[in-house]
Design a protein around this motif. Sequence first.
Motif, PDB file in Angstrom:
ATOM      1  N   UNK A  86       0.847  -1.184   0.000  1.00  0.00           N
ATOM      2  CA  UNK A  86       0.000   0.000   0.000  1.00  0.00           C
ATOM      3  C   UNK A  86       0.882   1.232   0.000  1.00  0.00           C
ATOM      4  N   UNK A  87       0.355   2.325  -0.557  1.00  0.00           N
ATOM      5  CA  UNK A  87       1.155   3.537  -0.686  1.00  0.00           C
ATOM      6  C   UNK A  87       1.347   4.255   0.651  1.00  0.00           C
ATOM      7  N   UNK A  88       0.305   4.273   1.492  1.00  0.00           N
ATOM      8  CA  UNK A  88       0.402   5.023   2.738  1.00  0.00           C
ATOM      9  C   UNK A  88       1.308   4.308   3.739  1.00  0.00           C
ATOM     10  N   UNK A  89       1.892   5.092   4.621  1.00  0.00           N
ATOM     11  CA  UNK A  89       2.770   4.543   5.653  1.00  0.00           C
ATOM     12  C   UNK A  89       1.923   3.895   6.737  1.00  0.00           C
ATOM     13  N   UNK A  90       2.152   2.620   6.965  1.00  0.00           N
ATOM     14  CA  UNK A  90       1.341   1.903   7.947  1.00  0.00           C
ATOM     15  C   UNK A  90       2.128   0.764   8.559  1.00  0.00           C
ATOM     16  N   UNK A  91       2.067   0.676   9.881  1.00  0.00           N
ATOM     17  CA  UNK A  91       2.649  -0.445  10.608  1.00  0.00           C
ATOM     18  C   UNK A  91       1.542  -1.373  11.105  1.00  0.00           C
ATOM     19  N   UNK A  92       0.368  -1.251  10.480  1.00  0.00           N
ATOM     20  CA  UNK A  92      -0.821  -1.933  10.969  1.00  0.00           C
ATOM     21  C   UNK A  92      -0.700  -3.436  11.069  1.00  0.00           C
ATOM     22  N   UNK A 187     -13.939   1.371  21.193  1.00  0.00           N
ATOM     23  CA  UNK A 187     -13.277   0.850  19.995  1.00  0.00           C
ATOM     24  C   UNK A 187     -13.233   1.911  18.894  1.00  0.00           C
ATOM     25  N   UNK A 188     -14.346   2.604  18.698  1.00  0.00           N
ATOM     26  CA  UNK A 188     -14.411   3.638  17.660  1.00  0.00           C
ATOM     27  C   UNK A 188     -13.490   4.798  17.987  1.00  0.00           C
ATOM     28  N   UNK A 189     -13.459   5.197  19.241  1.00  0.00           N
ATOM     29  CA  UNK A 189     -12.573   6.292  19.667  1.00  0.00           C
ATOM     30  C   UNK A 189     -11.102   5.931  19.433  1.00  0.00           C
ATOM     31  N   UNK A 190     -10.708   4.734  19.835  1.00  0.00           N
ATOM     32  CA  UNK A 190      -9.322   4.310  19.666  1.00  0.00           C
ATOM     33  C   UNK A 190      -8.943   4.218  18.190  1.00  0.00           C
ATOM     34  N   UNK A 196      -0.965   5.717  11.535  1.00  0.00           N
ATOM     35  CA  UNK A 196       0.039   4.773  11.026  1.00  0.00           C
ATOM     36  C   UNK A 196      -0.337   3.312  11.253  1.00  0.00           C
ATOM     37  N   UNK A 197      -1.610   3.047  11.430  1.00  0.00           N
ATOM     38  CA  UNK A 197      -2.048   1.664  11.595  1.00  0.00           C
ATOM     39  C   UNK A 197      -1.906   1.112  12.991  1.00  0.00           C
ATOM     40  N   UNK A 198      -1.561   1.964  13.982  1.00  0.00           N
ATOM     41  CA  UNK A 198      -1.398   1.425  15.335  1.00  0.00           C
ATOM     42  C   UNK A 198      -2.730   1.169  16.015  1.00  0.00           C
ATOM     43  N   UNK A 199      -3.847   1.468  15.333  1.00  0.00           N
ATOM     44  CA  UNK A 199      -5.148   1.061  15.875  1.00  0.00           C
ATOM     45  C   UNK A 199      -5.232  -0.461  15.965  1.00  0.00           C
TER      46      UNK A 199
END
Length: 217
Positions: A86-92, A187-190, A196-199
């Motif tokens: 994926x193009x976006x930066x993510x550590x998800x 859950x929605x708030x977090x 960066x995908x840390x959710x």
Amino acid sequence: MPIQIAIFIIALWIVIILLIAVLCKRYFPKKEELSRKIIHIGTGPVILLAWLFDIPKNIAFSTALLITISLGVNYQYRLLPAIEDVERKSFGTIAYGISITLLLLLFWPRYASSISIGVLSMAFGDGLAGLLGRSINSPKWSILGQTKSIVGTLTMGSVVAITTSIISSTNNLGIQPLEILVFSLIATFLEQISPWGIDNLTVPIGVTCIGIWLIGA
């Protein structure tokens, strides 16, 4: 059921999900997020299988740790593009693995119900929110550099509520409507405030801890 058969079923499930993701990446190359979300959503039910088959803590934790290390290697070298292309930066993806590994280490199997709610809130809630939020046009806003939408946010909240309700009813947990609302809102708030995908880290752990506090299971 013998543990060997249980592990085989879980492994087969993961292989099927990965195969579907790879095929989607091949035949729908322009839909960059699709294969990643398939893995995101599809691997969530593994926690239910582990719960159903009474997978021991040492096996569950060791497997999750090995998978997380593999995800880190894949993030660095892109051995399986369907997971990280994926193009976006993510550590998800890595955060997803870390969160499950930590939850298994700290709370499995005593709090399997709360872990399941936490992991599936992330898998189903965030996964479907990402797909629908990008597919359906609705008002959007930005939080900490992340674009959010009405459709995605409502999807996240409603899916978490539905998931919690189903787990509660099928396992006689007796989670009350107000408690389900608490799960959904937290859950929605977090998910909203985790860039960066840390959710993938904050939502499963946060929701699991709320579950342990509210229902103790």
